[in-house]
Design a protein around this motif. Structure first.
Motif, PDB file in Angstrom:
ATOM      1  N   THR A 166       3.872  -3.589   1.329  1.00 32.73           N
ATOM      2  CA  THR A 166       4.159  -3.522   2.762  1.00 32.73           C
ATOM      3  C   THR A 166       5.421  -4.306   3.101  1.00 32.73           C
ATOM      4  O   THR A 166       6.190  -3.917   3.982  1.00 32.73           O
ATOM      5  CB  THR A 166       2.970  -4.059   3.572  1.00 32.73           C
ATOM      6  OG1 THR A 166       1.766  -3.407   3.149  1.00 32.73           O
ATOM      7  CG2 THR A 166       3.157  -3.800   5.055  1.00 32.73           C
ATOM      8  N   THR A 189       0.052   3.031  10.973  1.00 33.28           N
ATOM      9  CA  THR A 189      -0.694   2.700   9.765  1.00 33.28           C
ATOM     10  C   THR A 189      -2.162   2.567  10.149  1.00 33.28           C
ATOM     11  O   THR A 189      -2.518   2.674  11.324  1.00 33.28           O
ATOM     12  CB  THR A 189      -0.171   1.414   9.102  1.00 33.28           C
ATOM     13  OG1 THR A 189      -0.791   1.269   7.815  1.00 33.28           O
ATOM     14  CG2 THR A 189      -0.450   0.183   9.944  1.00 33.28           C
ATOM     15  N   HIS A 193      -4.985  -2.274   8.603  1.00 31.12           N
ATOM     16  CA  HIS A 193      -3.746  -2.699   7.959  1.00 31.12           C
ATOM     17  C   HIS A 193      -2.698  -3.148   8.983  1.00 31.12           C
ATOM     18  O   HIS A 193      -1.712  -3.790   8.620  1.00 31.12           O
ATOM     19  CB  HIS A 193      -3.204  -1.524   7.130  1.00 31.12           C
ATOM     20  CG  HIS A 193      -2.018  -1.837   6.293  1.00 31.12           C
ATOM     21  ND1 HIS A 193      -0.894  -1.044   6.293  1.00 31.12           N
ATOM     22  CD2 HIS A 193      -1.759  -2.846   5.426  1.00 31.12           C
ATOM     23  CE1 HIS A 193      -0.002  -1.545   5.461  1.00 31.12           C
ATOM     24  NE2 HIS A 193      -0.498  -2.642   4.921  1.00 31.12           N
ATOM     25  N   SER A 197       0.799  -5.608   8.763  1.00 34.03           N
ATOM     26  CA  SER A 197       2.014  -4.804   8.797  1.00 34.03           C
ATOM     27  C   SER A 197       2.922  -5.180   9.963  1.00 34.03           C
ATOM     28  O   SER A 197       4.138  -5.335   9.805  1.00 34.03           O
ATOM     29  CB  SER A 197       1.660  -3.315   8.892  1.00 34.03           C
ATOM     30  OG  SER A 197       0.859  -2.910   7.809  1.00 34.03           O
ATOM     31  N   ARG A 248     -12.120  -3.913   1.625  1.00 31.97           N
ATOM     32  CA  ARG A 248     -10.812  -3.594   2.217  1.00 31.97           C
ATOM     33  C   ARG A 248     -10.409  -4.635   3.252  1.00 31.97           C
ATOM     34  O   ARG A 248      -9.238  -5.046   3.314  1.00 31.97           O
ATOM     35  CB  ARG A 248     -10.843  -2.205   2.864  1.00 31.97           C
ATOM     36  CG  ARG A 248     -10.735  -1.046   1.889  1.00 31.97           C
ATOM     37  CD  ARG A 248     -10.694   0.284   2.621  1.00 31.97           C
ATOM     38  NE  ARG A 248      -9.569   0.362   3.547  1.00 31.97           N
ATOM     39  CZ  ARG A 248      -9.379   1.353   4.410  1.00 31.97           C
ATOM     40  NH1 ARG A 248     -10.241   2.357   4.460  1.00 31.97           N
ATOM     41  NH2 ARG A 248      -8.327   1.365   5.204  1.00 31.97           N
ATOM     42  N   GLU A 252      -7.215  -7.414   3.213  1.00 32.80           N
ATOM     43  CA  GLU A 252      -6.209  -7.638   4.257  1.00 32.80           C
ATOM     44  C   GLU A 252      -6.084  -9.114   4.608  1.00 32.80           C
ATOM     45  O   GLU A 252      -4.982  -9.641   4.761  1.00 32.80           O
ATOM     46  CB  GLU A 252      -6.558  -6.821   5.508  1.00 32.80           C
ATOM     47  CG  GLU A 252      -6.261  -5.346   5.379  1.00 32.80           C
ATOM     48  CD  GLU A 252      -4.799  -5.069   5.051  1.00 32.80           C
ATOM     49  OE1 GLU A 252      -3.905  -5.741   5.618  1.00 32.80           O
ATOM     50  OE2 GLU A 252      -4.552  -4.199   4.197  1.00 32.80           O
TER      51      GLU A 252
END
Length: 265
Positions: A166, A189, A193, A197, A248, A252
């Protein structure tokens, strides 16, 4: 090497990997003939990690804590370009007849939708492909094929095919923006995320408006979890998909910590 280690080492901190490590520790303690009662501690910890991370209450809460940070309030404004981040497609490797969309494929579809709604005159597709064999085309090319199919003209598409992280997305997109005179972008996105980002793009001095998509949690989901004793019990029961979503989200949060330590956000 950094890219490889950044993919490998965190696996042992996520729920499944951590549980495996704890079970290996248990095996080692038994082989060393330590007291059985002591050796059972890691195995119970492993079970607790798996049960907690695979139930709906934990999964929904941790995912929601990321996804709801940048929910748009009202209609998105217009910008000079739409930037769609990669991680949304699978290459057309045999026996696939064409490019496949992954769970995050909503990014590509939503980017094309925003273009067709007139939100920006250009769309930047950002993403190479981590392919240890080095034979697959960049993901930006796959995304370009999809958005063209959805009605975006080739003349409006800009590709950034080299980034593998990223951070590289942001650095390379900034170069394109400077070369094309682009000042403001809509950043597309996955909602989970988006917090990381957006911070990375802003760190590069990019005027980015968050346009999240691919929400794994919704208001309706939260209500349905509380509707009846049956739904509460099913929410508490372990499920592989929830384990994946929890992982997930933890990825992050770990990414935010690592990127902050490296000065990337």
């Amino acid at each position: 090497m950094f890219l490889f280690l950044s993919k490998l080492l965190p696996l042992f901190l996520y729920p499944l990997g951590l549980a495996c490590v704890l079970m290996v520790v248990t095996l080692g303690m038994l082989l060393w003939k330590l007291p059985r009662r002591l050796a059972m501690i890691p195995i119970f910890l492993a079970l607790a990690v798996l049960l907690m991370s695979s139930n709906g209450w934990v999964s929904n809460s941790i995912v929601r804590s990321l996804e709801y940070q940048h929910v748009p309030r009202g209609e998105l404004p217009k910008a000079d370009a739409i930037v769609v981040l990669g991680g949304a497609t699978k290459p057309a490797s045999s026996p696939r007849p064409w490019v496949d969309l992954s769970e995050e494929g909503d990014r590509v579809i939503y980017g094309a939708k925003l273009y067709r709604e007139g939100k920006a005159p250009r769309i930047i597709l950002a993403g190479g492909r981590i392919d240890w064999g080095g034979e697959e085309p960049p993901e930006s090319a796959d995304m370009a094929a999809i958005v063209e199919l959805l009605g975006v003209p080739k003349s409006a598409i800009l590709q950034e095919p080299d980034s593998l992280t990223t951070y590289e997305n942001a650095v390379n997109v900034k170069k394109i923006m400077d070369a094309q005179g682009i000042r403001r972008i809509l950043l597309v996105t996955s909602a989970m995320h988006m917090p990381r980002s957006l911070l990375i793009f802003q760190k590069q001095g990019i005027d980015a408006i968050p346009a999240p998509v691919d929400f794994l949690t919704t208001d309706r989901d939260l209500q349905s979890m509380q509707n009846s004793p049956q739904s509460i019990i099913l929410t508490l029961a372990p499920e592989a998909e929830r384990l994946k979503e929890t992982t997930r989200a933890l990825k992050e949060y770990l990414g935010i910590v690592i990127y902050r330590l490296r000065g990337w956000l």
